[in-house]
Motif scaffolding. Structure first.
Motif, short mmCIF file in Angstrom:
data_model
loop_
_atom_site.label_atom_id
_atom_site.label_comp_id
_atom_site.label_asym_id
_atom_site.label_seq_id
_atom_site.Cartn_x
_atom_site.Cartn_y
_atom_site.Cartn_z
N GLY A 194 48.46 115.62 99.17
CA GLY A 194 48.34 114.74 98.02
C GLY A 194 49.68 114.32 97.48
N GLY A 195 50.74 115.04 97.89
CA GLY A 195 52.08 114.71 97.44
C GLY A 195 52.35 115.08 96.00
N HIS A 196 51.51 115.91 95.39
CA HIS A 196 51.70 116.26 93.99
C HIS A 196 52.73 117.38 93.80
CE1 HIS A 196 48.43 113.66 92.78
NE2 HIS A 196 47.69 114.20 93.74
N HIS A 197 53.05 118.06 94.89
CA HIS A 197 54.03 119.14 94.82
C HIS A 197 55.02 119.01 95.97
CE1 HIS A 197 50.27 120.74 92.98
NE2 HIS A 197 51.12 121.05 92.03
N LEU A 198 56.22 119.52 95.74
CA LEU A 198 57.28 119.43 96.72
C LEU A 198 58.05 120.74 96.72
CD1 LEU A 198 58.39 117.10 98.57
CD2 LEU A 198 60.07 116.67 96.77
N LEU A 199 58.21 121.33 97.91
CA LEU A 199 59.06 122.50 98.06
C LEU A 199 60.40 122.05 98.63
CD1 LEU A 199 56.67 125.17 99.66
CD2 LEU A 199 57.27 124.89 97.25
N SER A 200 61.48 122.69 98.19
CA SER A 200 62.79 122.37 98.75
C SER A 200 63.53 123.65 99.13
CB SER A 200 63.63 121.54 97.77
OG SER A 200 63.93 122.28 96.60
N SER A 238 37.64 109.87 105.42
CA SER A 238 39.07 109.71 105.65
C SER A 238 39.80 111.05 105.64
CB SER A 238 39.68 108.79 104.59
OG SER A 238 39.66 109.43 103.33
N CYS A 239 41.00 111.02 106.19
CA CYS A 239 41.93 112.14 106.05
C CYS A 239 43.25 111.56 105.60
CB CYS A 239 42.07 112.92 107.36
SG CYS A 239 42.87 112.00 108.67
N ARG A 240 44.11 112.41 105.09
CA ARG A 240 45.35 111.93 104.51
C ARG A 240 46.47 112.91 104.85
NH1 ARG A 240 44.63 112.38 98.65
NH2 ARG A 240 45.18 114.54 99.11
N THR A 241 47.65 112.34 105.08
CA THR A 241 48.82 113.17 105.30
C THR A 241 50.00 112.51 104.60
OG1 THR A 241 50.24 114.18 107.00
CG2 THR A 241 49.39 111.99 107.48
N GLU A 242 51.01 113.30 104.29
CA GLU A 242 52.15 112.80 103.51
C GLU A 242 53.46 112.98 104.27
OE1 GLU A 242 48.77 113.31 101.17
OE2 GLU A 242 49.86 114.97 102.11
N TRP A 258 49.49 108.54 103.97
CA TRP A 258 48.94 107.90 105.18
C TRP A 258 47.45 108.23 105.25
CZ3 TRP A 258 51.40 109.34 110.57
CH2 TRP A 258 50.83 108.56 111.58
N TYR A 259 46.61 107.19 105.16
CA TYR A 259 45.16 107.36 105.15
C TYR A 259 44.56 106.88 106.46
CZ TYR A 259 45.54 108.12 100.13
OH TYR A 259 45.87 108.62 98.90
N ALA A 260 43.67 107.69 107.03
CA ALA A 260 43.00 107.34 108.28
C ALA A 260 41.50 107.57 108.13
CB ALA A 260 43.55 108.16 109.43
N LYS A 261 40.74 106.73 108.78
CA LYS A 261 39.28 106.81 108.71
C LYS A 261 38.74 107.44 109.98
CE LYS A 261 35.17 103.94 108.06
NZ LYS A 261 34.68 102.54 107.88
#
Length: 366
Positions: A194-200, A238-242, A258-261
């Motif tokens: 979902g891109g709501h969190h980011l680890l660095s 759908s599925c989603r990847t970031e 990136w959304y795919a059906k």
């Protein structure tokens, strides 16, 4: 993989194959490697076939020396023009520049890193993606990062210490997240679903340290796609990847959704086709880090696959479409951010009927 090759050049009449001769290449797609044993021990002689999306041509690298170690190894990733393999016997990680058009034709480089061992409750049998801080030739202090399918992230500084430093992500929210290196920040980034969190992870990684955790806030959603839940309603299967991507100059960061059906194939298996992308430009404010929706990245093209994502300026490589995303994974094609249209590739005449792995490689030069 063979199905991907049946979708390789946009609907055009021109079909061509060319040998490598220029002093530089634009981004290219790895298609296949064929080889046979040679009289010289330790190498095979073969052909590497690449695809140039700007010229819409195949690129043949003939009489190429292929390290014998990678012939039977499993391809696990690509970063900055180098291909990563896993030895099927001892699981050592192999890194080679043999698919780079400007690598030494008769003596490509091959680097060997120790095998990955799993942390408790983590798996390393499946490598999700790899990333490097720089090319091995450019920096004595280069760092290799590997994201396994699951919760394990592993780092190695080969010029200093061949041991892997392994981390378990603090939440089980990152099983299929993609690792990316930021040259500007000198950090590896790992976006959560979902891109709501980011680890660095910084380059001074220490087992006692924990990755820095960033919570991202979103702004400027288009009205028709206000929330991710609305996207799910639009694409119920759908599925989603970031992907987290840095611009060539390092002054901009983007988060790509990136959304795919899902579609039921003739074999009763579900296949996925790209439906759309959403791009968010990072903005640092006194209130925090915001990801702002945009459908205009200007002259840039973003390349996404299972290799480390990257950007290039379209004007530097005539034939590339600006403000577009070139994708390999859920199908193979180009997404126009302005029109939201997907252009699928088809196979050029003479293309070999196999693909080694769906990886984009960044531009290469002598």
């Amino acid at each position: 993989m063979s199905r991907l090759l049946s979708k390789l050049v946009p609907l055009i009449h021109k079909r061509s194959v060319r040998s490598f001769s220029s002093s530089t290449t634009g981004p290219y797609l790895s298609l296949c490697v064929s080889s046979k044993p040679s009289s010289e021990a330790g190498v095979n002689i073969g052909e590497v076939v690449l695809y140039d999306p700007a010229k819409q041509e195949l690129l043949n690298l003939t009489d190429k020396a292929i390290p014998e170690e990678i012939v039977t190894a499993k391809w696990i990733g690509a970063s900055k023009g180098w291909a990563f393999f896993s030895d099927t016997q001892d699981r050592c990680v192999l890194i080679t520049d043999s698919l780079n058009p400007w690598a030494c034709k008769s003596n490509p480089k091959l680097l060997t890193l120790p095998p990955l061992n799993p942390l408790f409750s983590c798996q390393t049998d499946v490598i999700w993606n790899v990333a490097m801080s720089s090319c091995p030739d450019d920096d004595e202090d280069w760092v290799v990062g590997i994201k396994s399918l699951g919760d394990q992230v592993s780092f190695c500084r080969p010029r200093r210490d061949l041991r892997w430093t392994k981390f378990q992500t603090p939440f089980d929210h990152f099983p299929t997240s993609n690792l990316t290196y930021s040259k500007r920040d000198r950090k590896f980034y790992l976006p959560g679903p979902g891109g709501h969190h980011l680890l660095s992870y910084d380059l001074d990684f220490n087992k006692a340290d924990q990755p820095e955790f960033h919570e991202l806030q979103f702004r400027n959603f288009p009205e028709s796609f206000k929330y991710d839940s609305e996207l799910s309603e639009l694409f119920p299967s759908s599925c989603r990847t970031e992907r987290f991507v840095e611009s060539p100059t390092g002054d901009e960061h983007f988060l790509v959704k990136w959304y795919a059906k899902g579609c039921l194939a003739y074999s009763s298996k579900i296949t996925y086709e790209t439906q759309r992308f959403m791009v968010f430009r990072e903005e640092e404010t006194t209130e925090g880090r915001f990801m702002c929706y945009t459908d205009d990245i200007g002259d840039l093209c973003i390349f996404v696959s299972k290799s480390e994502a990257f950007c290039v300026p379209a004007s530097s490589y005539p034939g590339l479409k600006p403000n577009s995303i070139y994708f390999v994974g859920f199908g193979l094609g180009i997404y126009d951010l302005t029109t939201r249209d997907v252009s699928i590739f088809r196979a050029p005449k003479g293309a070999l009927n196999q693909i080694v792995s769906p990886y984009w490689f960044p531009p290469a030069s002598s």
